[in-house]
Design a protein around this motif. Structure first.
Motif, PDB file in Angstrom:
ATOM      1  N   HIS A  84      -3.849 -14.024  10.936  1.00 19.14           N
ATOM      2  CA  HIS A  84      -4.188 -14.859   9.779  1.00 19.14           C
ATOM      3  C   HIS A  84      -3.174 -14.657   8.656  1.00 19.14           C
ATOM      4  CE1 HIS A  84      -8.498 -15.355  11.296  1.00 19.14           C
ATOM      5  NE2 HIS A  84      -7.958 -16.555  11.272  1.00 19.14           N
ATOM      6  N   ASP A  85      -2.846 -13.389   8.382  1.00 22.12           N
ATOM      7  CA  ASP A  85      -1.872 -13.085   7.327  1.00 22.12           C
ATOM      8  C   ASP A  85      -0.507 -13.682   7.653  1.00 22.12           C
ATOM      9  OD1 ASP A  85      -3.811 -11.686   5.933  1.00 22.12           O
ATOM     10  OD2 ASP A  85      -3.075  -9.707   6.543  1.00 22.12           O
ATOM     11  N   ALA A  86      -0.101 -13.567   8.910  1.00 30.48           N
ATOM     12  CA  ALA A  86       1.211 -14.086   9.323  1.00 30.48           C
ATOM     13  C   ALA A  86       1.261 -15.610   9.177  1.00 30.48           C
ATOM     14  CB  ALA A  86       1.514 -13.682  10.763  1.00 30.48           C
ATOM     15  N   PHE A  87       0.203 -16.297   9.607  1.00 26.55           N
ATOM     16  CA  PHE A  87       0.191 -17.754   9.482  1.00 26.55           C
ATOM     17  C   PHE A  87       0.202 -18.155   8.012  1.00 26.55           C
ATOM     18  CE2 PHE A  87      -1.877 -21.815   8.830  1.00 26.55           C
ATOM     19  CZ  PHE A  87      -1.081 -22.635   9.615  1.00 26.55           C
ATOM     20  N   GLU A  88      -0.591 -17.485   7.208  1.00 26.69           N
ATOM     21  CA  GLU A  88      -0.658 -17.792   5.781  1.00 26.69           C
ATOM     22  C   GLU A  88       0.717 -17.634   5.123  1.00 26.69           C
ATOM     23  OE1 GLU A  88      -2.819 -15.504   2.346  1.00 26.69           O
ATOM     24  OE2 GLU A  88      -4.276 -16.641   3.535  1.00 26.69           O
ATOM     25  N   THR A  98       1.261 -27.635  -0.753  1.00 26.01           N
ATOM     26  CA  THR A  98       0.871 -27.409  -2.140  1.00 26.01           C
ATOM     27  C   THR A  98      -0.374 -26.553  -2.269  1.00 26.01           C
ATOM     28  OG1 THR A  98      -0.375 -29.480  -2.206  1.00 26.01           O
ATOM     29  CG2 THR A  98       1.941 -29.551  -2.940  1.00 26.01           C
ATOM     30  N   GLN A  99      -1.169 -26.485  -1.199  1.00 26.82           N
ATOM     31  CA  GLN A  99      -2.378 -25.665  -1.210  1.00 26.82           C
ATOM     32  C   GLN A  99      -2.632 -25.158   0.199  1.00 26.82           C
ATOM     33  OE1 GLN A  99      -5.762 -27.524  -3.379  1.00 26.82           O
ATOM     34  NE2 GLN A  99      -4.320 -29.190  -3.700  1.00 26.82           N
ATOM     35  N   CYS A 100      -3.221 -23.967   0.282  1.00 30.71           N
ATOM     36  CA  CYS A 100      -3.584 -23.398   1.579  1.00 30.71           C
ATOM     37  C   CYS A 100      -4.848 -22.577   1.392  1.00 30.71           C
ATOM     38  CB  CYS A 100      -2.453 -22.526   2.116  1.00 30.71           C
ATOM     39  SG  CYS A 100      -2.858 -21.711   3.688  1.00 30.71           S
ATOM     40  N   TYR A 101      -5.852 -22.860   2.204  1.00 30.78           N
ATOM     41  CA  TYR A 101      -7.136 -22.164   2.112  1.00 30.78           C
ATOM     42  C   TYR A 101      -7.530 -21.603   3.470  1.00 30.78           C
ATOM     43  CZ  TYR A 101      -7.504 -25.016  -2.112  1.00 30.78           C
ATOM     44  OH  TYR A 101      -7.268 -25.616  -3.317  1.00 30.78           O
ATOM     45  N   ARG A 102      -8.001 -20.365   3.486  1.00 34.65           N
ATOM     46  CA  ARG A 102      -8.683 -19.842   4.668  1.00 34.65           C
ATOM     47  C   ARG A 102     -10.119 -20.311   4.523  1.00 34.65           C
ATOM     48  NH1 ARG A 102      -6.870 -13.630   6.002  1.00 34.65           N
ATOM     49  NH2 ARG A 102      -4.653 -13.939   5.607  1.00 34.65           N
ATOM     50  N   VAL A 103     -10.677 -20.862   5.594  1.00 38.81           N
ATOM     51  CA  VAL A 103     -12.023 -21.417   5.508  1.00 38.81           C
ATOM     52  C   VAL A 103     -12.886 -20.917   6.659  1.00 38.81           C
ATOM     53  CG1 VAL A 103     -11.298 -23.491   4.260  1.00 38.81           C
ATOM     54  CG2 VAL A 103     -11.355 -23.522   6.754  1.00 38.81           C
ATOM     55  N   VAL A 110      -7.283 -24.751   5.915  1.00 37.67           N
ATOM     56  CA  VAL A 110      -7.095 -26.125   5.456  1.00 37.67           C
ATOM     57  C   VAL A 110      -5.844 -26.088   4.581  1.00 37.67           C
ATOM     58  CG1 VAL A 110      -7.988 -28.018   4.061  1.00 37.67           C
ATOM     59  CG2 VAL A 110      -9.527 -26.754   5.579  1.00 37.67           C
ATOM     60  N   VAL A 111      -4.900 -26.944   4.927  1.00 38.88           N
ATOM     61  CA  VAL A 111      -3.606 -26.975   4.261  1.00 38.88           C
ATOM     62  C   VAL A 111      -3.426 -28.358   3.645  1.00 38.88           C
ATOM     63  CG1 VAL A 111      -1.111 -26.835   4.640  1.00 38.88           C
ATOM     64  CG2 VAL A 111      -2.657 -25.322   5.916  1.00 38.88           C
ATOM     65  N   ILE A 112      -2.965 -28.404   2.404  1.00 39.60           N
ATOM     66  CA  ILE A 112      -2.648 -29.663   1.739  1.00 39.60           C
ATOM     67  C   ILE A 112      -1.133 -29.735   1.620  1.00 39.60           C
ATOM     68  CG2 ILE A 112      -3.011 -31.131  -0.279  1.00 39.60           C
ATOM     69  CD1 ILE A 112      -5.644 -30.301   1.126  1.00 39.60           C
TER      70      ILE A 112
END
Length: 164
Positions: A84-88, A98-103, A110-112
């Motif tokens: 998860h950390d690596a992908f983030e 512009t935005q990235c959320y772990r959900v 969810v990535v914007i």
């Protein structure tokens, strides 16, 4: 500062700066009913404590030309904290994101992303999502209209009976 307690003046300052961070310290002091030196000290303390992370200009993307907003759900194959950390880290390094959320539940992220057009999105998707071996599923939605966009944090209500 984990033990930071915000008082009513701090909350009034935060509300005023979220509405318009470009105001002068003197104007801020007028709006929150405090002296200019007090406001300056409080803003510095809020910044040093990390409550004010940064000051930015919010730009209307439609004024810069055509834009396409992609809302992307991403599920990973491997579910470790390291994965998860690596992908983030990987996704947040992309300027179009512009935005990235772990959900949870559902997809992992969810990535914007903001791109000029579908061709640019296709190139972005190929580069970001098709080259990663740990991505199980990608589902993209495209915004047809932005009804609301705010960068404001929810600030607790001001407790005092200060009249304005």
């Amino acid at each position: 500062m984990a033990n930071l307690t915000l008082d009513d003046l701090d909350l009034r300052i935060l509300n005023a700066l979220q509405a318009d961070a470009s105001i002068s310290n003197l104007e801020l002091s007028r709006r929150v009913h405090a002296s200019a030196p007090t406001c300056l000290r409080r803003v510095r303390a809020l910044t040093e404590a990390g409550v004010i992370a940064r000051q930015i200009a919010i730009i209307n993307p439609s004024k810069l030309g055509p834009t396409l907003t992609a809302v992307v759900e991403v599920s990973l194959d491997r579910q470790t904290a390291e994965d998860h950390d690596a992908f983030e880290s990987y996704i947040c390094a992309e300027p179009a994101v512009t935005q990235c959320y772990r959900v949870s539940p559902g997809p992992d992220f969810v990535v914007i992303a903001e791109v000029r057009d579908m061709a640019e999105y296709d190139e972005l998707a190929r580069r970001l999502f098709k080259s990663s071996a740990n991505i199980r599923n990608v589902r993209t939605f495209f915004s047809t209209r932005r009804a609301k966009f705010e960068a404001n944090a929810r600030i607790p209500p001001i407790r005092s009976n200060t009249s304005h």
